[in-house]
Design a protein around this motif. Structure first.
Motif, short mmCIF file in Angstrom:
data_model
loop_
_atom_site.label_atom_id
_atom_site.label_comp_id
_atom_site.label_asym_id
_atom_site.label_seq_id
_atom_site.Cartn_x
_atom_site.Cartn_y
_atom_site.Cartn_z
N LEU A 185 -48.85 -52.64 -27.30
CA LEU A 185 -49.54 -51.36 -27.22
C LEU A 185 -49.95 -51.15 -25.77
CD1 LEU A 185 -50.93 -48.88 -28.49
CD2 LEU A 185 -52.95 -50.33 -28.82
N LEU A 186 -49.55 -50.01 -25.23
CA LEU A 186 -49.91 -49.66 -23.85
C LEU A 186 -51.18 -48.82 -23.85
CD1 LEU A 186 -46.35 -48.73 -22.51
CD2 LEU A 186 -47.46 -50.98 -22.63
N CYS A 187 -51.87 -48.78 -22.72
CA CYS A 187 -53.15 -48.07 -22.66
C CYS A 187 -53.01 -46.56 -22.82
CB CYS A 187 -53.92 -48.41 -21.39
SG CYS A 187 -53.24 -47.70 -19.90
N ASN A 188 -51.79 -46.04 -22.72
CA ASN A 188 -51.58 -44.61 -22.94
C ASN A 188 -51.25 -44.30 -24.40
OD1 ASN A 188 -48.99 -45.63 -23.05
ND2 ASN A 188 -48.24 -44.53 -21.26
N GLY A 189 -51.35 -45.32 -25.28
CA GLY A 189 -51.14 -45.12 -26.70
C GLY A 189 -49.72 -45.31 -27.18
N VAL A 190 -48.82 -45.67 -26.28
CA VAL A 190 -47.42 -45.88 -26.62
C VAL A 190 -47.24 -47.29 -27.20
CG1 VAL A 190 -45.08 -46.12 -25.68
CG2 VAL A 190 -46.57 -44.28 -24.87
N LEU A 191 -46.52 -47.37 -28.33
CA LEU A 191 -46.10 -48.66 -28.86
C LEU A 191 -44.71 -48.93 -28.29
CD1 LEU A 191 -47.10 -48.68 -32.62
CD2 LEU A 191 -47.88 -50.23 -30.84
N LEU A 192 -44.60 -50.00 -27.54
CA LEU A 192 -43.34 -50.36 -26.89
C LEU A 192 -42.76 -51.56 -27.62
CD1 LEU A 192 -41.39 -49.97 -24.48
CD2 LEU A 192 -42.88 -51.49 -23.17
N PHE A 193 -41.53 -51.42 -28.10
CA PHE A 193 -40.89 -52.48 -28.86
C PHE A 193 -39.96 -53.30 -27.96
CE2 PHE A 193 -42.08 -49.20 -31.84
CZ PHE A 193 -42.75 -49.93 -32.80
N ASP A 194 -39.72 -54.55 -28.35
CA ASP A 194 -38.89 -55.45 -27.56
C ASP A 194 -37.48 -54.91 -27.34
OD1 ASP A 194 -40.98 -57.17 -27.29
OD2 ASP A 194 -40.18 -58.70 -28.64
N ASP A 195 -36.98 -54.09 -28.26
CA ASP A 195 -35.63 -53.54 -28.08
C ASP A 195 -35.62 -52.32 -27.18
OD1 ASP A 195 -36.70 -51.51 -29.65
OD2 ASP A 195 -35.16 -51.63 -31.20
N THR A 196 -36.76 -52.01 -26.54
CA THR A 196 -37.02 -50.89 -25.63
C THR A 196 -37.22 -49.56 -26.35
OG1 THR A 196 -34.72 -50.32 -25.06
CG2 THR A 196 -35.80 -52.01 -23.71
N GLY A 197 -37.26 -49.56 -27.67
CA GLY A 197 -37.63 -48.35 -28.39
C GLY A 197 -39.13 -48.11 -28.25
N GLU A 198 -39.56 -46.90 -28.53
CA GLU A 198 -40.97 -46.55 -28.36
C GLU A 198 -41.43 -45.64 -29.51
OE1 GLU A 198 -41.45 -44.67 -24.54
OE2 GLU A 198 -40.13 -46.13 -23.60
N LEU A 199 -42.70 -45.77 -29.85
CA LEU A 199 -43.37 -44.85 -30.75
C LEU A 199 -44.49 -44.22 -29.96
CD1 LEU A 199 -43.75 -43.66 -33.58
CD2 LEU A 199 -45.21 -45.63 -34.10
N LEU A 200 -44.41 -42.90 -29.79
CA LEU A 200 -45.41 -42.19 -29.01
C LEU A 200 -46.63 -41.86 -29.87
CD1 LEU A 200 -43.04 -39.80 -27.03
CD2 LEU A 200 -43.79 -42.11 -26.45
N PRO A 201 -47.78 -41.62 -29.24
CA PRO A 201 -49.01 -41.37 -30.00
C PRO A 201 -48.93 -40.19 -30.97
CG PRO A 201 -49.53 -41.71 -27.69
CD PRO A 201 -48.04 -41.64 -27.81
N ASP A 202 -48.07 -39.21 -30.67
CA ASP A 202 -47.96 -38.04 -31.55
C ASP A 202 -46.95 -38.26 -32.69
OD1 ASP A 202 -45.52 -37.88 -30.26
OD2 ASP A 202 -45.92 -35.93 -29.33
N GLY A 203 -46.38 -39.48 -32.79
CA GLY A 203 -45.46 -39.80 -33.87
C GLY A 203 -43.99 -39.68 -33.51
N ARG A 204 -43.70 -39.11 -32.34
CA ARG A 204 -42.30 -39.02 -31.92
C ARG A 204 -41.78 -40.41 -31.58
NH1 ARG A 204 -42.06 -35.78 -26.85
NH2 ARG A 204 -44.17 -36.53 -26.64
N THR A 205 -40.47 -40.58 -31.72
CA THR A 205 -39.85 -41.86 -31.37
C THR A 205 -38.92 -41.69 -30.19
OG1 THR A 205 -38.04 -41.50 -32.93
CG2 THR A 205 -39.95 -42.71 -33.75
N VAL A 206 -38.73 -42.76 -29.46
CA VAL A 206 -37.77 -42.81 -28.37
C VAL A 206 -36.82 -43.95 -28.71
CG1 VAL A 206 -37.46 -43.21 -25.90
CG2 VAL A 206 -39.49 -41.99 -26.72
N ALA A 207 -35.54 -43.63 -28.78
CA ALA A 207 -34.54 -44.63 -29.13
C ALA A 207 -34.47 -45.72 -28.06
CB ALA A 207 -33.18 -43.96 -29.28
N PRO A 208 -34.08 -46.91 -28.46
CA PRO A 208 -33.91 -47.99 -27.47
C PRO A 208 -33.01 -47.53 -26.32
CG PRO A 208 -33.69 -48.86 -29.67
CD PRO A 208 -33.75 -47.37 -29.80
#
Length: 66
Positions: free
Chosen positions: A32-55
């Protein structure tokens, strides 16, 4: 959310992954980053508003075969 000086990039910023880690769970594969982003080991992300970023790993470089 960030109280660092200078402030970390926001979750909407292109460099959002540069924010500081506030909770790391490598055994589960995320941080968990201080800006609320969940960063996954595969480089995917879950943003605080629920959007996802593909690896988005960089392309690996292979040694030329002989």
């Amino acid at each position: 959310m960030c109280l660092h000086t200078p402030a970390c990039p926001t979750a909407d910023s292109p460099d959002r992954e540069a924010a500081r880690v506030v909770a790391a769970h490598p055994e589960q594969g995320w941080s968990l980053l201080c800006n609320g982003v969940l960063l996954f080991d595969d480089t995917g992300e879950l943003l605080p508003d629920g959007r996802t970023v593909a690896p988005h790993r960089g392309a690996s470089v292979l040694a030329p075969s002989r």
